[in-house]
Design an enzyme around this catalytic site. Structure first.
Site, mmCIF file in Angstrom:
data_model
loop_
_atom_site.group_PDB
_atom_site.id
_atom_site.type_symbol
_atom_site.label_atom_id
_atom_site.label_comp_id
_atom_site.label_asym_id
_atom_site.label_seq_id
_atom_site.Cartn_x
_atom_site.Cartn_y
_atom_site.Cartn_z
ATOM 1 C CB SER A 160 17.449 1.816 0.476
ATOM 2 O OG SER A 160 17.581 0.470 0.868
ATOM 3 C CB ILE A 161 13.579 -1.087 2.282
ATOM 4 C CG1 ILE A 161 14.427 -1.631 1.127
ATOM 5 C CG2 ILE A 161 12.205 -1.742 2.269
ATOM 6 C CD1 ILE A 161 13.828 -1.419 -0.242
ATOM 7 C CB ALA A 162 11.899 0.311 6.377
ATOM 8 C CD GLN A 163 11.441 7.282 7.911
ATOM 9 O OE1 GLN A 163 12.087 7.672 6.934
ATOM 10 N NE2 GLN A 163 10.699 8.110 8.658
ATOM 11 C CE LYS A 209 13.278 -2.778 8.417
ATOM 12 N NZ LYS A 209 14.142 -3.993 8.285
ATOM 13 C CB ALA A 259 18.019 3.570 11.806
ATOM 14 C CG ASP A 261 23.883 -7.458 6.445
ATOM 15 O OD1 ASP A 261 25.105 -7.398 6.189
ATOM 16 O OD2 ASP A 261 23.107 -6.498 6.300
#
Length: 548
Positions: free
Chosen positions: A121-124, A139, A118, A283
């Protein structure tokens, strides 16, 4: 001013705004008339944020949690924003991972899949295996994202300063809201914060009387390998819940039963988070809830969480019941309690607005009621009446909306209110008698004893104040201004009447005994003055319309 500087990123933002045709921002930038700002339409705002890049996508996701600021159409559009960014090449990611680890990479991980599972925008996230054979998820923060965030935060604050000069910005305190969003963006760059939230959520859900804690999973954190830019956690073998194959899933009874079990489990889990723990995963979209191969349900990505204090929890529970009962008056009262504001509010208008809103649902059954829609409309009513609700109410509303939307997509037969009714009943029972009825009874007995001991002393003190004439009463009665003005007018007219009568009597006495021309003149002057004052008094009474 920040917009006059020819920094590439600033020029890029201006070009995006122009390209998407936001006329209001065009007027601001060109120092034109912008005293009546118009937000771009929901679709245009979404396009602007997407064009501006990952940080602004994250900003849009945060805005989608604020129904107290934006209408339902904006919330619905921004809620569809998803990170869809290309992954960072493995060579750059590997360099960052090596810098974050205390020991060499090879001493911590046996293997790491260079292809991310995955990318956001901030991490993968990458799948890896520890040297002990344990499968984990890594992460890792996107290299250089912290600098990009710092630049974009400065620009967001600059734009907020411009908008704050308008009436729209002043009414909504745009600068404070921008600071809040920027703080939230910065906080997402610290993965130790998310790891702490993950641990807290796992502890909270490790025990419950509403569901079996073994059926819900929150990933374990490997703290010895976790830093501000790197988080290592337990690998959970499953798929997003809406992509899962449930039971037989050929319209069989087993599939229906399993879907009902899973949705009931989710409602129980989130009811405990919202109304008992006061700490909740904010979320719960389909990508963050996994159905594992062994039938358990996992909650992922605890970067966005909300908190509710006990007072707010109690008000929200009562609000749920007021909405179910379609009680507009109670909804208005609870809204003011929730806002906790001392600003005057037109209660009659607020109750009428709630009545109009709830009237739409008079003929609907509970199964037909879209509860998240009602919650968002409740925020709309509050905003229309200039009532500022706490910012965490936005996360609360978004959580309910996401949960209900997910549940309906997973199990179309779901009934939100029927699912949470047992929990609400149990919560009210706890509020009335607590978990231990004997302890509650003893506590009540002690309170009554304390009251019985204090009551005679208080009565004695009150009687002493009365007998010594030191007792003062501060009474404020509303609506007396009209009565005071009427009384003042009546007193003034009575005074004028007495004055006119006195002048006439004085003139008559002088006229009767007048032996010189001077006394006759004074008598005539007094008669003339009395006549003028009398005519003015009659005219004022006739003009007021209160002759009868």
């Amino acid at each position: 001013m920040f917009l006059t500087q020819t920094v590439p990123r600033q020029r890029e933002i201006i070009e995006v705004l122009f390209r998407n045709g936001w006329d209001y921002m065009r007027r601001l930038i060109t120092v034109g008339k912008a005293d009546e700002p118009q937000l771009p339409t929901p679709a245009v705002l979404k396009n602007i944020l997407v064009d501006l890049g990952p940080v602004y996508i994250k900003l849009g996701q945060l805005l989608s949690t604020r129904p107290d600021l934006l209408s339902a159409s904006y919330i619905e559009e921004l809620s569809t924003l998803q990170d869809n960014v290309p992954p960072v090449p493995w060579a750059d990611v590997e360099v960052l991972i090596r810098k974050q680890l205390k020991n060499p990479l090879e001493e911590s991980f046996a293997t790491i899949n260079p292809v991310p599972v995955a990318a956001g925008s901030i991490a993968q996230t990458h799948k890896a295996t520890l040297v002990n054979g344990q499968e984990v998820a890594i992460k890792v923060q996107r290299p250089g994202i912290d600098l990009t965030v710092d630049q974009d935060i400065a620009l967001i604050q600059g734009i907020a300063e411009l908008v704050a000069r308008t009436e729209f910005g002043q009414v909504n305190d745009i600068k404070a809201i921008a600071d809040e969003f920027c703080t939230a963006l910065k906080a997402e760059l610290d993965f130790t914060r998310e790891a702490g939230f993950t641990d807290q959520l796992r502890r909270n859900l490790s025990q419950s009387k509403w569901f079996d804690p073994k059926e819900i999973v929150v990933a374990q954190i490997y703290w010895e390998l976790t830093t501000a830019k790197l988080m290592v956690m337990e690998w959970l073998d499953g798929v997003p819940i809406l992509s899962a194959t449930i039971g037989n899933d050929n319209n069989g009874a087993s599939a229906v039963s399993e879907r009902k079990r899973v949705t009931s489990l989710l409602f129980a889990v989130f009811s405990q988070q919202l109304y008992v723990d006061g700490f909740f995963h904010a979320d719960p979209h389909p990508g963050n809830i996994f159905y594992l191969k062994d039938g358990r349900v996992a909650l992922l990505d605890c970067g966005m969480v909300g908190r509710l204090d006990p007072r707010t929890q109690q008000i929200l529970i009562e609000m749920l019941l007021a909405i179910v009962d379609l009680d507009a008056q109670r909804c208005a009262q609870l809204t003011l309690q929730l806002a906790g504001s001392s600003k005057p509010v037109d209660m009659s208008r607020l109750e009428n607005d709630y009545d109009r809103m709830l009237r739409k649902y008079f003929n609907l059954s509970l199964a037909q009621l879209n509860f998240s829609e009602v919650v968002y409309e409740t925020f709309q009513v509050a905003r229309n009446n200039n009532i500022r609700l706490p910012s965490n109410m936005g996360l609360y509303a978004k959580t309910i909306a996401n949960l209900e939307g997910l549940a309906r997509a997973f199990n179309p037969e779901i009934n939100f209110l029927e699912e949470i009714k047992p929990f609400l009943t149990d919560l009210f029972r706890q509020q009335l008698v607590g978990d231990s009825p004997v302890r509650s009874l003893l506590r009540t007995a002690l309170d009554l004893k304390s009251l019985s001991l204090q009551f005679p002393r208080q009565i004695e003190y009150l009687l002493e104040r009365v007998t010594t004439e030191t007792l003062q009463w501060n009474i404020t009665l509303k609506g007396l201004d009209g009565l005071r003005r009427t009384t003042d007018d009546a007193a003034n007219r009575l005074s004028f009447s007495i004055l006119v009568g006195s002048l006439i009597m004085g003139a008559a006495i002088i006229s009767t005994n007048a032996q010189t021309a001077q006394l006759s003149l004074i008598s005539n002057i007094l008669f003339a003055a009395a006549s003028l004052l009398g005519l003015w008094l009659i005219f004022s009474i006739l003009r007021s319309g209160r002759l009868r």
